[in-house]
Design a protein around this motif. Structure first.
Motif, short mmCIF file in Angstrom:
data_model
loop_
_atom_site.label_atom_id
_atom_site.label_comp_id
_atom_site.label_asym_id
_atom_site.label_seq_id
_atom_site.Cartn_x
_atom_site.Cartn_y
_atom_site.Cartn_z
N UNK A 134 51.43 -29.40 0.96
CA UNK A 134 52.52 -28.40 0.88
C UNK A 134 52.05 -27.80 1.87
N UNK A 135 50.85 -28.03 2.81
CA UNK A 135 50.74 -26.39 3.74
C UNK A 135 50.85 -27.69 4.96
N UNK A 136 50.33 -29.12 5.20
CA UNK A 136 50.43 -29.91 5.78
C UNK A 136 51.55 -31.34 5.83
N UNK A 137 51.30 -31.68 7.07
CA UNK A 137 52.54 -32.97 7.39
C UNK A 137 51.21 -34.58 6.70
N UNK A 138 51.73 -35.15 6.26
CA UNK A 138 51.35 -35.97 5.55
C UNK A 138 49.48 -36.84 7.08
N UNK A 139 50.37 -36.92 8.45
CA UNK A 139 50.11 -37.13 9.79
C UNK A 139 48.95 -36.52 10.28
N UNK A 140 49.36 -35.20 9.91
CA UNK A 140 48.00 -34.21 10.34
C UNK A 140 47.02 -34.30 9.13
N UNK A 141 46.92 -34.72 7.82
CA UNK A 141 46.31 -34.50 6.66
C UNK A 141 45.11 -35.75 7.30
N UNK A 142 45.92 -37.25 7.59
CA UNK A 142 44.68 -37.74 7.91
C UNK A 142 44.23 -37.66 9.17
N UNK A 143 44.91 -37.12 10.46
CA UNK A 143 44.05 -36.76 12.05
C UNK A 143 43.50 -35.43 11.51
N UNK A 144 43.23 -34.93 10.19
CA UNK A 144 42.01 -34.37 9.94
C UNK A 144 40.56 -35.06 9.78
N UNK A 145 41.46 -36.14 9.04
CA UNK A 145 39.81 -36.80 8.39
C UNK A 145 39.71 -37.57 9.28
N UNK A 146 40.36 -38.28 10.58
CA UNK A 146 39.90 -38.92 11.79
C UNK A 146 39.05 -38.58 12.32
N UNK A 147 39.14 -36.54 12.93
CA UNK A 147 38.35 -36.32 13.57
C UNK A 147 37.09 -35.38 12.41
N UNK A 148 37.07 -35.82 11.26
CA UNK A 148 35.67 -35.16 10.66
C UNK A 148 34.23 -35.38 11.09
N UNK A 149 33.54 -34.91 11.33
CA UNK A 149 32.45 -36.07 11.11
C UNK A 149 31.99 -37.01 9.70
N UNK A 150 30.84 -37.37 10.27
CA UNK A 150 30.02 -38.38 9.33
C UNK A 150 30.26 -37.68 7.59
N UNK A 151 29.46 -36.17 7.83
CA UNK A 151 28.93 -35.32 6.78
C UNK A 151 30.21 -34.86 5.89
N UNK A 152 31.29 -34.69 7.20
CA UNK A 152 32.42 -33.53 6.79
C UNK A 152 33.23 -34.95 5.95
N UNK A 153 33.19 -35.97 6.31
CA UNK A 153 34.03 -37.53 5.47
C UNK A 153 33.19 -37.69 3.53
#
Length: 164
Positions: A134-153
């Motif tokens: 609703x707030x982000x595109x699917x691609x943006x969500x994947x990119x966020x997770x991709x850029x998360x640290x191990x702990x954030x994941x």
């Protein structure tokens, strides 16, 4: 006399809409809905007021829905809920196995055990995508997770895992 069953119908609509926007406070939800209704219906309920500030007059406005009939509000809520559900269906089509698999791989890189990434978890992950799209595109969500640290994941994994 007004139909008493309208109360349950309208409350059920409000509940369904609110569940799609769980971080919004109730009065914020109602205010937002009234604003959308007003915009779609030729500024219905908009009242202008003037406040005297020393010599000048400040103009502002507020919404007054006192005279709006329940059937019109119910029709609006039904339509608004349908638009949310249509938008979600459009997003659902973008959430394919490739997207889910990529995020699963990112969880594996963060040392999440493969056994925990079962079909039930995949369904919860899809729910996360639907909720956040609703707030982000699917691609943006994947990119966020991709850029998360191990702990954030790992934190995200725990959050997704706790979805009901």
């Amino acid at each position: 006399m007004r139909d008493p069953s309208r109360i349950r119908r309208i409350l059920a609509l409000l509940q369904q809409i609110w569940e799609y926007q769980q971080d919004v406070r109730f009065n914020q939800l109602v205010s937002n809905l009234q604003s959308i209704y007003s915009q779609q219906h030729d500024n219905y309920g908009r009242r202008e007021v003037f406040e005297k500030k020393f010599i000048d007059m400040d103009k502002s406005s507020y919404l007054d829905f006192f005279f709006l009939e329940d059937d019109k509000w119910e029709d609006f809520l039904t339509s608004y809920l349908s638009s949310i559900e249509e938008e979600i269906e459009q997003q659902r089509e973008k959430i394919d196995d490739k997207v889910i698999d990529e995020v699963i791989e990112l969880f594996i890189e963060a040392s999440v055990e493969l056994e925990q990434l079962d079909n039930q978890f995949r369904n919860k992950l899809e729910y996360l995508f639907l909720k956040e799209s609703k707030w982000l595109t699917i691609e943006a969500i994947v990119n966020l997770v991709r850029n998360f640290s191990q702990n954030e994941r790992k934190e995200l994994f725990e959050k997704v895992k706790s979805y009901i």
